[in-house]
Structures are given as structure tokens and as C-alpha cells.
Design a protein around this motif. Structure first.
Motif, short mmCIF file in Angstrom:
data_model
loop_
_atom_site.label_atom_id
_atom_site.label_comp_id
_atom_site.label_asym_id
_atom_site.label_seq_id
_atom_site.Cartn_x
_atom_site.Cartn_y
_atom_site.Cartn_z
N LEU A 134 0.73 -1.35 0.10
CA LEU A 134 0.11 -0.12 0.18
C LEU A 134 0.80 1.32 -0.24
CD1 LEU A 134 -2.68 1.28 0.39
CD2 LEU A 134 -2.60 1.06 2.73
N SER A 135 1.92 1.31 1.00
CA SER A 135 2.96 2.61 0.89
C SER A 135 3.42 2.50 -0.67
CB SER A 135 3.96 2.17 1.92
OG SER A 135 5.12 3.19 1.84
N LEU A 136 3.73 1.67 -1.27
CA LEU A 136 4.46 1.85 -2.64
C LEU A 136 3.30 2.19 -3.46
CD1 LEU A 136 6.38 -1.60 -2.78
CD2 LEU A 136 7.36 0.73 -2.65
N TYR A 137 2.23 1.80 -3.41
CA TYR A 137 1.12 2.30 -4.41
C TYR A 137 0.81 4.01 -3.96
CZ TYR A 137 -0.16 -2.28 -5.57
OH TYR A 137 -0.12 -3.57 -5.96
N LEU A 138 0.71 4.26 -2.75
CA LEU A 138 0.50 5.72 -2.46
C LEU A 138 1.77 6.40 -2.69
CD1 LEU A 138 -0.72 5.21 1.26
CD2 LEU A 138 -2.00 5.95 -1.00
N ASP A 139 3.01 6.02 -2.81
CA ASP A 139 4.14 6.76 -3.25
C ASP A 139 4.05 6.80 -4.88
OD1 ASP A 139 6.48 8.03 -3.42
OD2 ASP A 139 7.78 6.27 -3.48
N THR B 247 -10.74 14.47 -9.99
CA THR B 247 -9.41 15.13 -10.54
C THR B 247 -8.32 14.39 -9.72
OG1 THR B 247 -10.25 17.46 -10.69
CG2 THR B 247 -8.23 17.24 -9.98
N VAL B 248 -8.66 14.18 -8.29
CA VAL B 248 -7.65 13.44 -7.60
C VAL B 248 -7.39 11.94 -8.23
CG1 VAL B 248 -7.04 12.19 -5.29
CG2 VAL B 248 -8.26 14.43 -5.55
N LEU B 249 -8.33 11.29 -8.97
CA LEU B 249 -8.18 9.88 -9.36
C LEU B 249 -7.67 9.95 -10.64
CD1 LEU B 249 -11.83 8.38 -8.50
CD2 LEU B 249 -9.71 7.67 -7.64
N MET B 250 -7.78 10.93 -11.60
CA MET B 250 -7.38 11.06 -12.80
C MET B 250 -5.72 11.45 -12.73
SD MET B 250 -8.79 9.40 -15.13
CE MET B 250 -7.83 10.15 -16.48
N ARG B 251 -5.55 12.42 -11.76
CA ARG B 251 -3.94 12.55 -11.61
C ARG B 251 -3.51 11.64 -11.25
NH1 ARG B 251 0.16 13.75 -7.30
NH2 ARG B 251 1.68 14.92 -8.57
N SER B 252 -4.00 10.71 -10.39
CA SER B 252 -3.13 9.45 -9.79
C SER B 252 -2.79 8.49 -10.87
CB SER B 252 -3.83 9.04 -8.60
OG SER B 252 -4.26 9.73 -7.65
N ALA B 253 -3.97 8.36 -11.72
CA ALA B 253 -3.76 7.36 -12.69
C ALA B 253 -2.65 7.91 -13.73
CB ALA B 253 -5.24 7.23 -13.46
N GLY B 254 -2.91 9.07 -14.17
CA GLY B 254 -1.66 9.73 -14.87
C GLY B 254 -0.27 9.56 -14.30
N CYS B 255 -0.07 9.71 -12.90
CA CYS B 255 1.29 9.33 -12.45
C CYS B 255 1.71 7.93 -12.72
CB CYS B 255 1.11 9.54 -10.88
SG CYS B 255 1.09 11.31 -10.26
N CYS B 256 0.80 7.05 -12.69
CA CYS B 256 1.14 5.79 -12.96
C CYS B 256 1.47 5.30 -14.21
CB CYS B 256 -0.21 4.73 -12.78
SG CYS B 256 -0.60 4.62 -10.93
#
Length: 312
Positions: free
Chosen positions: A21-26, A67-76
Motif C-alpha cells: 500500500l505504501s508503494l502504491y501511495l508513493d 481530479t484526484v483519481l485521474m491525476r493519480s492514474a496519470g502518475c502511473c
């Protein structure tokens, strides 16, 4: 019980659920909210303008969480695309995908889940907004690869980071017609001009960001606005800021927003002047600090927008 039917021993090298979980949050930069705030403030400002005031809790929740979800997906997606480049950049070498702590397939799976959750939120709006979300996703996927071929890939990022603006207008003003022809009626010219103006802000702060890694990017062959502008990088950043503030100031004034809106623009301009002092020596720390604090520029404009719509 024979050996073949015995349960497999747990892999001692496998990360614990808490570590995973920590890795995913990072991976999604959870501890660095500045990234999604840069998307959020112009989107919400547009939402208020489209609704001529408070847009309602439903749309506020959809666009904030989306916005939070799509920015997070974009980081991946970005980390998978840039893994080979990031290992040569000191600031990014320890990102989960680059370091090998999270596999590329795993990162893409996380990104897909987040994007699907965001799409689920969009499905609660209307057909024109759903169509626009598909375009937004395509631009988001395109950006990481633009750095290979486009001299100023920050312009592509600017479109991706600004697409919440026409989506906000569409969610408020669009109907239930699934025809693509319904999109122009749902998104007025004002929304597209706001997108163009916001694109200049993205060019400004992401050029500051690119100035941090310029030496590394030159070595590995990535194209950025900081490299393209060369010795005119600071002048370019300031001109981008000015274009953003003037365009949003003029568009807001055209809507008849109160003096408090222009006070918000002025507060943003004061921050821009401070940013010049941070980047003028082109130090990594100064440029990165200017980038990280940019969300306050957007917040000032958003706050001015909201206050302008409050009952007098």
C-alpha cells in the motif's frame, strides 16, 4: 499430506500488504498533493462560472474526487513511460516503478483501476461530459510520449491539465443528447478560452519544473520547454504567467465578476513576482520550490471566483 499438496511457503522477499500500500501511495504521489491541486483549482473555478455560483454538492464531489483519481492514474502511466529515463535523473531514480519495487504491469493495473473509478463518477453527469472525458483520457495517455518528439511537451500537458474546464461547463450546461453535435452546445466559447488561458499557466509552472531537471534531461535526450527556451527560460515563464493572468482576468471581467475576482488575480500576480525571485538564479531548489507552490496561484484565482458569486 504429500509434498506436492502442501501449501506454498510465502515468498520472504514479497512486500507485506502494508508495504505494498505504501508503494502504491508513493506511485500516485499521495504525499505530494500539489499535483492534483494544480488541476483542481481551475476546474472548480470553471465549475462556479458555468453554474453562475455554487454548482451543487454532486458536481463538486464528482470533479474534486475525479481530479484526484485521474491525476493519480496519470502518475502511473507517466512512471511506466518514463521508467528508463527516470533512472538517470537523481530526483526520480527511486520512484517505485523506476526502482523496480512496483512492476510496470502492476502500475498500469493500478492506473486502470483509478481511471475506471474516475469514469464511474463521470457516468453520473451527462453524455457530452462523458464524451469529453474520453478525449481527456486520450490526451493524458499521449503526454508521457510527447516528450520524445515535441519541443515543448508542456503544451500537451497544458491541454491535459486544463480539460476539466470544458468538462465542468458541459456537466452544468449539457443535456442528455448522446450525439457528438451536442458538445458545442454544452461547451460555450468561454470555456475553450479559459482552457487556452490556463494552458499558459501550465506552461509557466511546468517550465519551472523542467528547469530543475534540465541538465539530466539534456544528457538523456528528453525534450522540454526549459531546454527549448534555453537562456530565455525565465522570460518565457514570466510571459506565460502574464498571458494566463491577463486572459483569466479579462474573461472573468467579461462575465461581470466583482472586484473580489480581480483581487484574486492580483494576489496571484504578487505570487508570480515572488516566483521570479525564486527562479532567477536557476537553482534546482529555487525552481522546484516555485513549482511546488504554484497551487496557491490557482487557489487565489479560485477564491476570487467563489467570493465574487457570494450573495452581497
Amino acid at each position: 499430506m504429500n509434498a506436492s499438496s502442501a501449501p506454498a511457503a510465502p515468498d520472504p522477499a514479497a512486500p507485506s500488504p502494508r508495504r505494498r500500500l505504501s508503494l502504491y501511495l508513493d506511485l500516485i504521489r499521495w504525499n505530494r498533493p500539489a499535483g492534483w491541486l494544480l488541476l483542481l483549482w481551475p476546474t472548480l473555478a470553471a465549475l462556479w462560472m458555468a453554474a453562475d455560483g455554487f454548482p451543487g454538492w454532486h458536481l463538486l464531489g464528482v470533479f474534486t474526487l475525479g481530479t484526484v483519481l485521474m491525476r493519480s492514474a496519470g502518475c502511473c502511466v507517466n512512471d511506466v513511460a518514463d521508467a528508463e529515463f527516470d533512472r538517470h535523473v537523481k530526483r526520480t531514480a527511486q520512484r517505485p516503478v523506476t526502482s523496480g519495487a512496483v512492476s510496470k504491469k502492476e502500475a498500469l493495473a493500478v492506473g486502470a483501476v483509478l481511471a475506471l473509478l474516475a469514469f464511474g463518477l463521470v457516468l453520473t453527469t451527462n453524455p457530452p461530459t462523458i464524451w469529453l472525458s474520453v478525449v481527456a483520457l486520450m490526451v493524458t495517455l499521449l503526454y508521457p510520449y510527447a516528450k520524445r518528439v515535441v519541443s515543448m511537451p508542456q503544451a500537451v500537458l497544458g491541454v491535459a491539465f486544463s480539460f476539466g474546464i470544458p468538462m465542468a461547463f458541459s456537466a452544468v450546461q449539457g443535456g442528455q443528447d448522446w450525439a457528438l453535435a451536442a458538445i458545442p452546445a454544452a461547451v460555450p466559447a468561454l470555456a475553450w478560452w479559459l482552457l487556452v488561458g490556463n494552458l499558459f499557466w501550465v506552461l509557466a509552472y511546468d517550465t519551472e519544473y523542467a528547469m530543475v531537471d534540465r541538465d539530466d534531461d539534456l544528457k538523456i535526450g528528453i525534450k522540454t520547454s526549459a531546454i527549448t527556451l534555453g537562456r530565455f527560460d525565465m522570460a518565457g515563464v514570466m510571459l506565460f504567467y502574464v498571458a494566463y493572468l491577463i486572459s483569466w482576468g479579462a474573461l472573468g471581467h467579461g462575465l461581470g465578476l466583482l472586484k473580489t475576482y480581480l483581487i484574486g488575480i492580483a494576489a496571484a500576480a504578487l505570487q508570480v513576482a515572488w516566483h521570479f525571485t525564486l527562479i532567477r538564479h536557476r537553482s534546482r531548489d529555487g525552481c522546484f520550490r516555485a513549482f511546488r507552490l504554484n497551487h496557491w496561484v490557482g487557489f487565489a484565482v479560485f477564491a476570487g471566483t467563489v467570493i465574487s458569486y457570494l450573495p452581497s
